[in-house]
Design a protein around this motif. Sequence first.
Motif, PDB file in Angstrom:
ATOM      1  N   ASN A 171     -34.102  10.099  12.586  1.00 36.23           N
ATOM      2  CA  ASN A 171     -34.310  11.410  11.984  1.00 36.23           C
ATOM      3  C   ASN A 171     -35.761  11.770  12.265  1.00 36.23           C
ATOM      4  O   ASN A 171     -36.669  11.206  11.663  1.00 36.23           O
ATOM      5  N   GLU A 172     -35.978  12.663  13.210  1.00 34.06           N
ATOM      6  CA  GLU A 172     -37.339  13.021  13.641  1.00 34.06           C
ATOM      7  C   GLU A 172     -38.163  13.630  12.505  1.00 34.06           C
ATOM      8  O   GLU A 172     -39.381  13.491  12.488  1.00 34.06           O
ATOM      9  N   LYS A 173     -37.514  14.290  11.577  1.00 39.23           N
ATOM     10  CA  LYS A 173     -38.222  14.934  10.464  1.00 39.23           C
ATOM     11  C   LYS A 173     -38.839  13.899   9.528  1.00 39.23           C
ATOM     12  O   LYS A 173     -39.988  14.010   9.127  1.00 39.23           O
ATOM     13  N   THR A 174     -38.060  12.865   9.174  1.00 40.98           N
ATOM     14  CA  THR A 174     -38.545  11.859   8.221  1.00 40.98           C
ATOM     15  C   THR A 174     -39.048  10.590   8.902  1.00 40.98           C
ATOM     16  O   THR A 174     -39.636   9.743   8.253  1.00 40.98           O
ATOM     17  N   MET A 175     -38.766  10.469  10.216  1.00 39.69           N
ATOM     18  CA  MET A 175     -39.110   9.275  11.001  1.00 39.69           C
ATOM     19  C   MET A 175     -38.424   8.023  10.467  1.00 39.69           C
ATOM     20  O   MET A 175     -38.917   6.916  10.596  1.00 39.69           O
ATOM     21  N   ASN A 176     -37.283   8.213   9.845  1.00 38.33           N
ATOM     22  CA  ASN A 176     -36.431   7.116   9.389  1.00 38.33           C
ATOM     23  C   ASN A 176     -35.103   7.206  10.125  1.00 38.33           C
ATOM     24  O   ASN A 176     -34.763   8.232  10.698  1.00 38.33           O
ATOM     25  N   ALA A 177     -34.356   6.135  10.056  1.00 35.61           N
ATOM     26  CA  ALA A 177     -33.014   6.153  10.655  1.00 35.61           C
ATOM     27  C   ALA A 177     -32.046   6.849   9.719  1.00 35.61           C
ATOM     28  O   ALA A 177     -32.142   6.723   8.500  1.00 35.61           O
ATOM     29  N   HIS A 178     -31.123   7.594  10.318  1.00 33.28           N
ATOM     30  CA  HIS A 178     -29.984   8.055   9.545  1.00 33.28           C
ATOM     31  C   HIS A 178     -29.236   6.792   9.128  1.00 33.28           C
ATOM     32  O   HIS A 178     -29.156   5.821   9.889  1.00 33.28           O
ATOM     33  N   ARG A 179     -28.714   6.775   7.931  1.00 37.33           N
ATOM     34  CA  ARG A 179     -27.997   5.590   7.461  1.00 37.33           C
ATOM     35  C   ARG A 179     -26.796   5.368   8.373  1.00 37.33           C
ATOM     36  O   ARG A 179     -25.956   6.248   8.540  1.00 37.33           O
ATOM     37  N   SER A 180     -26.753   4.215   8.981  1.00 37.65           N
ATOM     38  CA  SER A 180     -25.725   3.970   9.984  1.00 37.65           C
ATOM     39  C   SER A 180     -25.404   2.489  10.073  1.00 37.65           C
ATOM     40  O   SER A 180     -26.182   1.641   9.663  1.00 37.65           O
ATOM     41  N   PHE A 181     -24.220   2.231  10.616  1.00 33.92           N
ATOM     42  CA  PHE A 181     -23.739   0.869  10.817  1.00 33.92           C
ATOM     43  C   PHE A 181     -23.157   0.806  12.220  1.00 33.92           C
ATOM     44  O   PHE A 181     -22.506   1.752  12.665  1.00 33.92           O
ATOM     45  N   PHE A 182     -23.377  -0.316  12.908  1.00 33.41           N
ATOM     46  CA  PHE A 182     -22.859  -0.506  14.255  1.00 33.41           C
ATOM     47  C   PHE A 182     -22.110  -1.820  14.316  1.00 33.41           C
ATOM     48  O   PHE A 182     -22.584  -2.836  13.804  1.00 33.41           O
ATOM     49  N   LEU A 183     -20.963  -1.807  14.964  1.00 35.35           N
ATOM     50  CA  LEU A 183     -20.218  -3.029  15.240  1.00 35.35           C
ATOM     51  C   LEU A 183     -20.461  -3.345  16.709  1.00 35.35           C
ATOM     52  O   LEU A 183     -20.046  -2.595  17.589  1.00 35.35           O
ATOM     53  N   ILE A 184     -21.162  -4.440  16.969  1.00 36.28           N
ATOM     54  CA  ILE A 184     -21.557  -4.814  18.328  1.00 36.28           C
ATOM     55  C   ILE A 184     -20.912  -6.153  18.644  1.00 36.28           C
ATOM     56  O   ILE A 184     -21.068  -7.119  17.902  1.00 36.28           O
ATOM     57  N   ASP A 185     -20.196  -6.205  19.766  1.00 41.18           N
ATOM     58  CA  ASP A 185     -19.499  -7.440  20.126  1.00 41.18           C
ATOM     59  C   ASP A 185     -20.473  -8.450  20.749  1.00 41.18           C
ATOM     60  O   ASP A 185     -21.643  -8.126  20.994  1.00 41.18           O
ATOM     61  N   PRO A 186     -20.014  -9.676  20.977  1.00 41.96           N
ATOM     62  CA  PRO A 186     -20.909 -10.723  21.518  1.00 41.96           C
ATOM     63  C   PRO A 186     -21.525 -10.375  22.869  1.00 41.96           C
ATOM     64  O   PRO A 186     -22.577 -10.902  23.226  1.00 41.96           O
ATOM     65  N   GLN A 187     -20.904  -9.464  23.620  1.00 45.57           N
ATOM     66  CA  GLN A 187     -21.463  -9.057  24.909  1.00 45.57           C
ATOM     67  C   GLN A 187     -22.486  -7.928  24.766  1.00 45.57           C
ATOM     68  O   GLN A 187     -23.072  -7.494  25.751  1.00 45.57           O
ATOM     69  N   GLY A 188     -22.692  -7.454  23.538  1.00 44.21           N
ATOM     70  CA  GLY A 188     -23.674  -6.400  23.296  1.00 44.21           C
ATOM     71  C   GLY A 188     -23.120  -4.993  23.388  1.00 44.21           C
ATOM     72  O   GLY A 188     -23.877  -4.022  23.355  1.00 44.21           O
ATOM     73  N   THR A 189     -21.804  -4.851  23.482  1.00 43.98           N
ATOM     74  CA  THR A 189     -21.165  -3.536  23.547  1.00 43.98           C
ATOM     75  C   THR A 189     -20.936  -3.003  22.145  1.00 43.98           C
ATOM     76  O   THR A 189     -20.410  -3.715  21.286  1.00 43.98           O
ATOM     77  N   ILE A 190     -21.332  -1.755  21.924  1.00 46.90           N
ATOM     78  CA  ILE A 190     -21.081  -1.117  20.633  1.00 46.90           C
ATOM     79  C   ILE A 190     -19.598  -0.775  20.574  1.00 46.90           C
ATOM     80  O   ILE A 190     -19.095   0.016  21.363  1.00 46.90           O
ATOM     81  N   ARG A 191     -18.898  -1.401  19.652  1.00 49.52           N
ATOM     82  CA  ARG A 191     -17.457  -1.178  19.502  1.00 49.52           C
ATOM     83  C   ARG A 191     -17.151  -0.034  18.543  1.00 49.52           C
ATOM     84  O   ARG A 191     -16.141   0.634  18.673  1.00 49.52           O
ATOM     85  N   LYS A 192     -18.020   0.163  17.563  1.00 49.17           N
ATOM     86  CA  LYS A 192     -17.824   1.258  16.610  1.00 49.17           C
ATOM     87  C   LYS A 192     -19.164   1.568  15.962  1.00 49.17           C
ATOM     88  O   LYS A 192     -19.999   0.693  15.799  1.00 49.17           O
ATOM     89  N   LYS A 193     -19.332   2.851  15.621  1.00 46.07           N
ATOM     90  CA  LYS A 193     -20.574   3.293  14.985  1.00 46.07           C
ATOM     91  C   LYS A 193     -20.213   4.205  13.832  1.00 46.07           C
ATOM     92  O   LYS A 193     -19.344   5.068  13.966  1.00 46.07           O
TER      93      LYS A 193
END
Length: 84
Positions: free
Chosen positions: A35-57
């Motif tokens: 979030n460029e306005k607050t310089m914080n991340a939007h609250r988010s969760f990522f599912l990343i597999d062992p190969q480093g691929t984002i499976r879901k966000k």
Amino acid sequence: MTFSQQTFAESLKLPFPLLSDFPDRKVIRSYGVLNEKTMNAHRSFFLIDPQGTIRKKWIIENGPTTVVYSDTLLRDIEEVLGKR
């Protein structure tokens, strides 16, 4: 890992560490959740597999005021992993 991240991870019994990207914000920029306005991340969760691929966000609208229930995330994760 911050105290709140550790508490969250323990509540879900996660067998892996969570990421804190402060102060550089390199990861949140590359994942598109800064979030460029607050310089914080939007609250988010990522599912990343062992190969480093984002499976879901998940990006949570109104992050500070939205309650995220672990059962919802776990159900989605199980679906992505084919365990449902």
